[in-house]
Design a protein around this motif. Structure first.
Motif, PDB file in Angstrom:
ATOM      1  N   ALA A 113     -26.997  33.170  45.914  1.00 43.22           N
ATOM      2  CA  ALA A 113     -28.185  32.648  45.229  1.00 43.22           C
ATOM      3  C   ALA A 113     -27.804  31.953  43.928  1.00 43.22           C
ATOM      4  CB  ALA A 113     -29.173  33.782  44.958  1.00 43.22           C
ATOM      5  N   GLU A 114     -26.858  32.545  43.167  1.00 44.13           N
ATOM      6  CA  GLU A 114     -26.405  31.904  41.932  1.00 44.13           C
ATOM      7  C   GLU A 114     -25.680  30.597  42.224  1.00 44.13           C
ATOM      8  OE1 GLU A 114     -25.378  35.025  38.519  1.00 44.13           O
ATOM      9  OE2 GLU A 114     -24.424  35.565  40.408  1.00 44.13           O
ATOM     10  N   PHE A 115     -24.843  30.595  43.278  1.00 41.97           N
ATOM     11  CA  PHE A 115     -24.156  29.358  43.648  1.00 41.97           C
ATOM     12  C   PHE A 115     -25.161  28.275  44.017  1.00 41.97           C
ATOM     13  CE2 PHE A 115     -22.639  26.596  47.047  1.00 41.97           C
ATOM     14  CZ  PHE A 115     -21.521  26.034  46.459  1.00 41.97           C
ATOM     15  N   TYR A 116     -26.149  28.630  44.806  1.00 45.95           N
ATOM     16  CA  TYR A 116     -27.187  27.678  45.205  1.00 45.95           C
ATOM     17  C   TYR A 116     -27.942  27.146  43.995  1.00 45.95           C
ATOM     18  CZ  TYR A 116     -31.612  26.221  47.420  1.00 45.95           C
ATOM     19  OH  TYR A 116     -32.729  25.534  47.811  1.00 45.95           O
ATOM     20  N   LEU A 117     -28.255  28.047  43.065  1.00 47.25           N
ATOM     21  CA  LEU A 117     -28.967  27.650  41.855  1.00 47.25           C
ATOM     22  C   LEU A 117     -28.119  26.728  40.997  1.00 47.25           C
ATOM     23  CD1 LEU A 117     -31.512  28.135  40.035  1.00 47.25           C
ATOM     24  CD2 LEU A 117     -30.231  30.002  38.988  1.00 47.25           C
ATOM     25  N   ASN A 118     -26.847  27.099  40.786  1.00 51.83           N
ATOM     26  CA  ASN A 118     -25.962  26.288  39.957  1.00 51.83           C
ATOM     27  C   ASN A 118     -25.656  24.943  40.604  1.00 51.83           C
ATOM     28  OD1 ASN A 118     -25.781  28.280  37.976  1.00 51.83           O
ATOM     29  ND2 ASN A 118     -24.047  29.268  38.954  1.00 51.83           N
ATOM     30  N   PHE A 119     -25.544  24.933  41.944  1.00 53.08           N
ATOM     31  CA  PHE A 119     -25.306  23.667  42.631  1.00 53.08           C
ATOM     32  C   PHE A 119     -26.494  22.720  42.436  1.00 53.08           C
ATOM     33  CE2 PHE A 119     -25.882  20.991  46.380  1.00 53.08           C
ATOM     34  CZ  PHE A 119     -24.664  20.325  46.428  1.00 53.08           C
ATOM     35  N   HIS A 159     -28.488  22.696  39.931  1.00 55.39           N
ATOM     36  CA  HIS A 159     -28.421  22.215  38.547  1.00 55.39           C
ATOM     37  C   HIS A 159     -27.386  21.104  38.413  1.00 55.39           C
ATOM     38  CE1 HIS A 159     -30.132  26.265  36.904  1.00 55.39           C
ATOM     39  NE2 HIS A 159     -31.050  25.483  37.417  1.00 55.39           N
ATOM     40  N   ALA A 160     -26.256  21.255  39.115  1.00 55.13           N
ATOM     41  CA  ALA A 160     -25.222  20.227  39.054  1.00 55.13           C
ATOM     42  C   ALA A 160     -25.731  18.905  39.625  1.00 55.13           C
ATOM     43  CB  ALA A 160     -23.975  20.695  39.811  1.00 55.13           C
ATOM     44  N   VAL A 161     -26.464  18.993  40.750  1.00 60.00           N
ATOM     45  CA  VAL A 161     -27.021  17.780  41.350  1.00 60.00           C
ATOM     46  C   VAL A 161     -28.044  17.143  40.414  1.00 60.00           C
ATOM     47  CG1 VAL A 161     -28.396  16.906  43.270  1.00 60.00           C
ATOM     48  CG2 VAL A 161     -26.576  18.558  43.695  1.00 60.00           C
ATOM     49  N   GLU A 162     -28.889  17.965  39.785  1.00 59.50           N
ATOM     50  CA  GLU A 162     -29.859  17.439  38.827  1.00 59.50           C
ATOM     51  C   GLU A 162     -29.156  16.767  37.654  1.00 59.50           C
ATOM     52  OE1 GLU A 162     -32.305  20.662  37.671  1.00 59.50           O
ATOM     53  OE2 GLU A 162     -33.299  20.877  39.611  1.00 59.50           O
ATOM     54  N   PHE A 163     -28.040  17.356  37.216  1.00 59.56           N
ATOM     55  CA  PHE A 163     -27.295  16.771  36.100  1.00 59.56           C
ATOM     56  C   PHE A 163     -26.749  15.400  36.497  1.00 59.56           C
ATOM     57  CE2 PHE A 163     -23.469  16.103  33.590  1.00 59.56           C
ATOM     58  CZ  PHE A 163     -23.899  16.415  32.308  1.00 59.56           C
ATOM     59  N   GLN A 164     -26.191  15.298  37.715  1.00 55.81           N
ATOM     60  CA  GLN A 164     -25.667  14.014  38.162  1.00 55.81           C
ATOM     61  C   GLN A 164     -26.780  12.978  38.294  1.00 55.81           C
ATOM     62  OE1 GLN A 164     -23.463  14.793  41.795  1.00 55.81           O
ATOM     63  NE2 GLN A 164     -21.537  14.732  40.680  1.00 55.81           N
ATOM     64  N   ARG A 165     -27.920  13.378  38.829  1.00 55.74           N
ATOM     65  CA  ARG A 165     -29.017  12.435  38.987  1.00 55.74           C
ATOM     66  C   ARG A 165     -29.586  12.014  37.638  1.00 55.74           C
ATOM     67  NH1 ARG A 165     -32.008  15.371  44.204  1.00 55.74           N
ATOM     68  NH2 ARG A 165     -30.351  14.835  45.708  1.00 55.74           N
ATOM     69  N   ASN A 166     -29.591  12.922  36.678  1.00 62.81           N
ATOM     70  CA  ASN A 166     -30.043  12.550  35.337  1.00 62.81           C
ATOM     71  C   ASN A 166     -29.074  11.565  34.696  1.00 62.81           C
ATOM     72  OD1 ASN A 166     -31.762  13.094  32.822  1.00 62.81           O
ATOM     73  ND2 ASN A 166     -29.706  13.630  32.100  1.00 62.81           N
ATOM     74  N   SER A 167     -27.776  11.765  34.931  1.00 61.89           N
ATOM     75  CA  SER A 167     -26.785  10.814  34.403  1.00 61.89           C
ATOM     76  C   SER A 167     -26.995   9.433  35.007  1.00 61.89           C
ATOM     77  CB  SER A 167     -25.371  11.316  34.703  1.00 61.89           C
ATOM     78  OG  SER A 167     -25.134  12.562  34.092  1.00 61.89           O
ATOM     79  N   ARG A 168     -27.310   9.398  36.316  1.00 60.19           N
ATOM     80  CA  ARG A 168     -27.571   8.113  36.952  1.00 60.19           C
ATOM     81  C   ARG A 168     -28.802   7.448  36.346  1.00 60.19           C
ATOM     82  NH1 ARG A 168     -30.588   8.431  42.269  1.00 60.19           N
ATOM     83  NH2 ARG A 168     -32.144   8.744  40.635  1.00 60.19           N
ATOM     84  N   THR A 169     -29.864   8.228  36.107  1.00 63.64           N
ATOM     85  CA  THR A 169     -31.070   7.669  35.503  1.00 63.64           C
ATOM     86  C   THR A 169     -30.787   7.160  34.095  1.00 63.64           C
ATOM     87  OG1 THR A 169     -32.375   9.283  36.757  1.00 63.64           O
ATOM     88  CG2 THR A 169     -33.473   8.148  34.958  1.00 63.64           C
ATOM     89  N   THR A 170     -29.945   7.885  33.355  1.00 64.43           N
ATOM     90  CA  THR A 170     -29.566   7.435  32.005  1.00 64.43           C
ATOM     91  C   THR A 170     -28.840   6.100  32.061  1.00 64.43           C
ATOM     92  OG1 THR A 170     -29.351   9.748  31.302  1.00 64.43           O
ATOM     93  CG2 THR A 170     -28.324   8.078  29.917  1.00 64.43           C
ATOM     94  N   LEU A 171     -27.930   5.963  33.028  1.00 67.08           N
ATOM     95  CA  LEU A 171     -27.207   4.696  33.165  1.00 67.08           C
ATOM     96  C   LEU A 171     -28.155   3.575  33.600  1.00 67.08           C
ATOM     97  CD1 LEU A 171     -23.936   5.956  34.898  1.00 67.08           C
ATOM     98  CD2 LEU A 171     -24.233   5.290  32.518  1.00 67.08           C
TER      99      LEU A 171
END
Length: 609
Positions: free
Chosen positions: A374-380, A382-394
């Motif tokens: 469950a923690e791995f799924y949650l952290n994964f 978050h990682a995907v959200e972080f990457q997508r936010n970086s793309r939106t920032t760019l």
């Protein structure tokens, strides 16, 4: 200490919570910690409660510890005790007054057999370290961000200013992480599958698939959302799998069987890294050899026959015909030479495992070891959200920043609006180079089709057309919208239904889950996971395995029952509070408690976890 803080025999309280709160205030003022020692219940009503000083009693294993120490055993789990036989205590008794439940002080002994905790140390007492809702929420948020207990404690100190205001220790923060894992233990996989099922109900584009073995333990799990599918459709021209490590060799065989048409390739960096240990030292100092060898093996502009000639020339020129390593590399040239991948789409783009290494480095910063599923799924997520936010920032950066143009060509200006800044720099180089060889004679726009008239250096003329699909679709949508309004201009109910449908579609595309807050510890942990622990577990987590080292190493070899018995015989015995016996276990892994837990689950009709 003021006398009104001291308990008195016969003193009455309206609830058990008021009893505990009153005695805690007294204990803080005096300077000692408390421990709830005993209680009696009748029909789920607490009729008697007994609270003692935390120094009450004696450590049961004192004599055994002394015996083990005198015998020369190394005390790996040497644990000190605070118990000193203190007799200070208080007991409360239930009674009913006018139909209301109340509690009265039955016995009170205020005499301690030791000095009280000094004022400068009192903030370390457990009674002065209650984790309120704010602390719990802060620690859970830090755990979500993959911030460990020590760094969380430092951030708390900097936020509050002084250590006295933190009201917790690093151990208390670790205990919160322990409670998070304990809450989901045995339920973590089912929580993840339930959450995936909910996402599937909310979005048809969400996909998940899993397989279990005969024991209902997870074997494989796959999931992806709509955006992942779209990314694969748009950028899935080539997909790379890193099978460098021994544990991934089976993955290589599976990929070749399932994904027909894949080609296995060696990492160029690993091949070239071994060059320094395989060639004579004289060649390592020869700049001409390095330049010629790199030009031969790295170039993707050479044709296969040109590579063959260049390789033969380099080997003969530098006397490498008798080196087995070079001969082996040549025999397996189809696995690593870029010139031999020219027939494979985009095969020249991925020569090393740098893309996989980059992804591993990124996820390593967000994921954490020893996490449950469950923690791995949650952290994964978050990682995907972080990457997508970086793309939106760019995307925002590219939308507001004006690129630097090298020519006055409208073609270059138009390209700057289509590509990201990083990609435009590469396109820009081609435009500048092409501008010297090719000229734009004219430009026209007819029904959203851009047409360019070009002429090259040989005075040959060309016509190039570019269709703007987005502009075409957007204008088509606007035209359909106004056409519908004109057609049903007199029917307000039809128009209202049409507008409502469009609004509902827009809301469904932009829908998100609101963030909720709860004060209870269970609700906070549920908020941490974003999932509720199920009552029944149908799919169990897989067995935990070692992912480091090799099975042939002595540290990870399986030991026999005889070796285990000999090893246990050399270890000191420990006292188990659960079964009240000496052995090589304690209350956390006592076999008697495991059997009792198994029986309770069977009585409830649940499958044992």
């Amino acid at each position: 200490m003021e006398e009104e803080l001291k308990p008195v025999v016969g003193q009455k309280f309206q609830s058990l919570d008021l009893v505990f709160a009153f005695y805690d205030v007294y204990a803080r003022a005096v300077g000692f910690d408390t421990r709830k020692q005993g209680m009696r219940k009748v029909d789920d009503v607490t009729t008697w409660y007994y609270v003692v000083c935390n120094r009450e009693g004696q450590k049961k294993s004192n004599e055994d510890d002394q015996l083990n120490a005198r015998s020369g055993f190394s005390m790996k789990h040497r644990r000190l005790s605070r118990r000193r036989g203190c007799k200070a205590s208080i007991s409360f008794k239930y009674f009913s007054e006018r139909g209301h439940a109340c509690y009265i002080v039955q016995d009170f002994n205020e005499v301690h057999n030791r000095d009280m905790v000094e004022s400068e140390h009192q903030h370390f007492m457990s009674i002065n370290r209650p984790l309120d809702d704010v602390h719990q929420k802060f620690i859970l948020d830090c755990s979500k961000a993959n911030i460990g207990p020590i760094l969380t404690f430092k951030v708390l100190k900097e936020t509050l200013g002084v250590f006295d205001l933190i009201s917790c220790t690093v151990g208390d923060i670790r205990n919160v992480s322990r409670d998070i894992k304990a809450y989901a233990h045995g339920f973590d996989l089912q929580m993840v599958l339930d959450d995936m099922a909910k996402k599937k109900e909310m979005s048809e584009s969400y996909t998940y698939y899993y397989e279990v073995n005969e024991k209902n333990q997870l074997v494989t799990l796959f999931w992806c959302d709509g955006l992942m599918k779209r990314n694969y459709h748009m950028f899935g021209d080539i997909v790379a799998f890193d099978s460098t490590y021994n544990t991934n060799r089976s993955m290589r065989a599976a990929i070749e069987e399932v994904l027909v048409g894949t080609r296995h390739r060696w990492c160029m960096w690993h091949v070239m890294h071994k060059l320094a240990t395989k060639v004579p030292n004289r060649l390592l100092r020869d700049d001409d050899f390095k330049k010629e060898f790199n030009a031969c093996v790295w170039s993707d502009l050479l044709e296969p026959d040109e590579f063959e000639e260049e390789w033969k020339r380099v080997v003969e020129c530098h006397g490498l015909e008798d080196f087995d390593w070079f001969n082996t590399l040549y025999e397996y040239r189809q696995f690593w030479i870029p010139a031999l991948f020219r027939d494979f789409p985009l095969g020249s783009m991925i020569r090393t495992t740098s893309i996989s290494d980059s992804e591993n480095s990124f996820y390593k910063k967000i994921l954490k070891p020893r996490a449950n599923i469950a923690e791995f799924y949650l952290n994964f997520n978050h990682a995907v959200e972080f990457q997508r936010n970086s793309r939106t920032t760019l995307d925002y950066h590219d939308a507001v920043v004006l690129p630097i143009l090298a020519t006055t060509l409208s073609f270059e200006k138009h390209a700057s609006t289509l590509y990201t800044d990083t990609m435009f720099k590469k396109i820009h180089e081609e435009i500048v180079e092409g501008n010297d060889r090719c000229r734009v004679l004219g430009f026209s726009l007819i029904e959203f089709v851009d047409t360019y008239k070009l002429r090259d250096s040989n005075r040959n003329s060309y016509s190039v057309s570019v269709v703007d699909d987005w502009q075409t679709l957007s204008n088509q949508g606007i035209s359909m919208f106004y056409s519908f309004l004109r057609r049903f201009e007199g029917d307000i109910e039809v128009v209202r239904a049409f507008v409502g449908g469009v609004e509902e579609l827009g809301n469904s595309l932009q829908a998100g889950n609101p963030t909720t807050f709860a004060s209870e510890k269970r609700r906070m942990i549920e908020e941490f996971y974003g999932m509720v622990r199920p009552e029944v577990v149908e799919v169990h987590p897989p067995n935990v395995v070692k992912t480091k080292g090799h099975a042939s190493s002595s540290s990870s070899c399986l030991i026999s029952k005889i070796e285990k018995a000999l090893k246990d015989a050399s270890r000191p015995l420990r006292w188990c509070k659960a079964c009240d016996e000496m052995g090589h276990h304690d209350f956390r892994n006592c076999p008697m408690l495991k059997e009792m837990a198994m029986e309770k689950e069977l009585e409830k009709g649940k499958r044992p976890t």
